[in-house]
Design a protein around this motif. Structure first.
Motif, mmCIF file in Angstrom:
data_model
loop_
_atom_site.group_PDB
_atom_site.id
_atom_site.type_symbol
_atom_site.label_atom_id
_atom_site.label_comp_id
_atom_site.label_asym_id
_atom_site.label_seq_id
_atom_site.Cartn_x
_atom_site.Cartn_y
_atom_site.Cartn_z
ATOM 1 N N GLY A 1 -0.278 0.281 5.854
ATOM 2 C CA GLY A 1 -0.172 1.175 4.710
ATOM 3 C C GLY A 1 1.247 1.647 4.515
ATOM 4 O O GLY A 1 2.130 1.384 5.346
ATOM 5 N N GLY A 2 1.486 2.379 3.418
ATOM 6 C CA GLY A 2 2.834 2.830 3.137
ATOM 7 C C GLY A 2 2.926 4.216 2.531
ATOM 8 O O GLY A 2 4.008 4.659 2.166
ATOM 9 N N SER B 1 9.584 -0.748 0.483
ATOM 10 C CA SER B 1 9.863 0.687 0.571
ATOM 11 C C SER B 1 8.539 1.433 0.676
ATOM 12 O O SER B 1 7.493 0.911 0.256
ATOM 13 C CB SER B 1 10.659 1.174 -0.639
ATOM 14 O OG SER B 1 9.910 0.982 -1.830
ATOM 15 N N LEU B 2 8.583 2.632 1.237
ATOM 16 C CA LEU B 2 7.378 3.424 1.440
ATOM 17 C C LEU B 2 7.139 4.360 0.262
ATOM 18 O O LEU B 2 8.072 4.778 -0.423
ATOM 19 C CB LEU B 2 7.503 4.247 2.731
ATOM 20 C CG LEU B 2 7.690 3.457 4.023
ATOM 21 C CD1 LEU B 2 7.932 4.412 5.193
ATOM 22 C CD2 LEU B 2 6.481 2.565 4.310
ATOM 23 N N LEU C 1 8.706 12.694 5.621
ATOM 24 C CA LEU C 1 7.900 11.889 6.537
ATOM 25 C C LEU C 1 8.609 10.567 6.844
ATOM 26 O O LEU C 1 8.606 10.095 7.986
ATOM 27 C CB LEU C 1 6.519 11.626 5.945
ATOM 28 C CG LEU C 1 5.569 12.826 5.867
ATOM 29 C CD1 LEU C 1 4.297 12.448 5.126
ATOM 30 C CD2 LEU C 1 5.228 13.330 7.270
ATOM 31 N N GLN C 2 9.200 9.975 5.811
ATOM 32 C CA GLN C 2 9.942 8.734 6.031
ATOM 33 C C GLN C 2 11.092 8.950 7.019
ATOM 34 O O GLN C 2 11.320 8.126 7.913
ATOM 35 C CB GLN C 2 10.494 8.201 4.707
ATOM 36 C CG GLN C 2 9.433 7.741 3.723
ATOM 37 C CD GLN C 2 10.020 6.976 2.565
ATOM 38 O OE1 GLN C 2 10.920 6.152 2.734
ATOM 39 N NE2 GLN C 2 9.517 7.233 1.363
ATOM 40 N N LYS D 1 8.342 0.761 14.790
ATOM 41 C CA LYS D 1 9.069 -0.259 14.031
ATOM 42 C C LYS D 1 8.263 -0.601 12.779
ATOM 43 O O LYS D 1 7.037 -0.421 12.747
ATOM 44 C CB LYS D 1 9.326 -1.502 14.872
ATOM 45 C CG LYS D 1 8.106 -2.186 15.440
ATOM 46 C CD LYS D 1 8.532 -3.402 16.268
ATOM 47 C CE LYS D 1 7.335 -4.090 16.929
ATOM 48 N NZ LYS D 1 6.773 -3.286 18.034
ATOM 49 N N VAL D 2 8.962 -1.071 11.762
ATOM 50 C CA VAL D 2 8.319 -1.359 10.480
ATOM 51 C C VAL D 2 8.464 -2.842 10.159
ATOM 52 O O VAL D 2 9.541 -3.428 10.321
ATOM 53 C CB VAL D 2 8.949 -0.521 9.345
ATOM 54 C CG1 VAL D 2 8.250 -0.830 8.016
ATOM 55 C CG2 VAL D 2 8.874 0.967 9.662
#
Length: 306
Positions: A146-147, A173-174, A180-181, A191-192
């Motif tokens: 999710g993002g 991008s989130l 929060l980011q 890690k993303v």
């Protein structure tokens, strides 16, 4: 007193309503017992030192509600009439249920990816609630899909249990709030993986559980497999409020709007409790607490309304 929904919120409202002499009728809906009936192990409900089973807990709540006088109706409500009291719920078969007050406890369902392997491994490593199940993955590898705010919050929460957390997002991008980011990107144990979607959850072991996830690169189509012990789908929830659209005030995601710290909706005599009005906590114990609040609010309303 009418109660729509039979999860922890609805049954707690029924217990308090019956003890207050409000003759509660519980219309159970298409999933009697709510989401806990699909949850096998419950380890965080107060009062139990050992792990308990979700369906058993709901059976006990229903038995308690019936013991003090609540009546259970097995029906699916197709439409409502909240224009005047008594309020009316109309079942699929045309049965009309009436009440001087109405408690809405229809809950919310987690949104899932909709792939076959997700269904097969749900409860066996695939979850939609890190707060509920994160403890089981202490020291293990976990991934969050999710993002938005929910995904980022769950990834951050899981660092309390794991030092190997991966966030998987379809875009580059989130959507989550910037604060929060910032916390996510600054965390050393997260890690993303960008521009990827989960194409398959992979099971293994005896008894079978999640051991890996197959990811698809949305730019190139290339596949990769990552080892994980727990996969958390965090793409949002859908409150069960469709039949109330146009009758009650809802927020932009469909959750019931209630007075801050209370359960009153914008229609006097109609109350909402549990996940249908809770976009933040969504726990069995908080649902039960607001069910109690709804019954007490309903009792006060009837006392003033006569």
């Amino acid at each position: 007193m009418l109660i729509l929904g039979s999860g922890p919120a609805g049954l707690s409202a029924a217990i308090y309503g019956a003890r207050a002499g409000m003759n509660p009728i519980v219309v159970q809906g298409i999933q009697p017992g709510g989401q806990l009936t699909t949850t096998t192990e419950v380890e965080n409900y107060p009062g139990f030192r050992e792990v308990i089973q979700g369906p058993w807990l709901m059976q006990e709540m229903q038995a308690q509600a019936e013991h003090v006088g609540a009546r259970m109706m097995y029906d699916h409500i197709a439409s409502v009439d909240l224009s005047s009291r008594p309020f009316k719920l109309i079942g699929d078969g045309g049965t009309i249920y009436e009440g001087d007050t109405l408690v809405i406890a229809t809950g919310a369902q987690a949104k899932w990816l909709g792939i076959e392997s997700e269904t097969l491994l749900r409860g066996k490593g695939v979850s939609a609630c890190a707060t509920c199940d994160g403890f089981f993955y202490r020291g293990k590898k976990v991934a969050v899909i999710g993002g938005g705010n929910t995904a980022v919050e769950e990834a951050l929460y899981l660092t309390n249990h794991s030092q190997d957390v991966t966030l998987i997002h379809r875009r580059d991008s989130l959507r989550a709030e910037k604060i929060l980011q910032d916390r996510l990107f600054a965390h050393p144990h997260i890690k993303v993986i960008w521009n990827h979607e989960v194409s398959r959850f992979i099971g293994g072991g005896q008894p079978e559980g999640l051991v890996a996830m197959e990811l698809r690169d949305l730019n190139s189509g290339a596949l990769q497999v990552i080892d994980v012990d727990g996969g958390f789908v965090a793409i949002g929830h859908q409150p069960a409020t469709d039949i109330f659209k146009g009758h009650l005030a809802l927020d932009n995601e469909g959750y019931m709007l209630v007075e801050p710290g209370r359960t009153m909706t914008n229609v006097p005599g109609v109350f909402a409790c549990g996940d249908v009005a809770d976009r933040i906590y969504r726990q069995a114990v908080t649902a039960a607490g607001t069910g109690c609040m709804a019954a007490l609010d309903a009792e006060r309303f009837l006392g003033h309304a006569g």
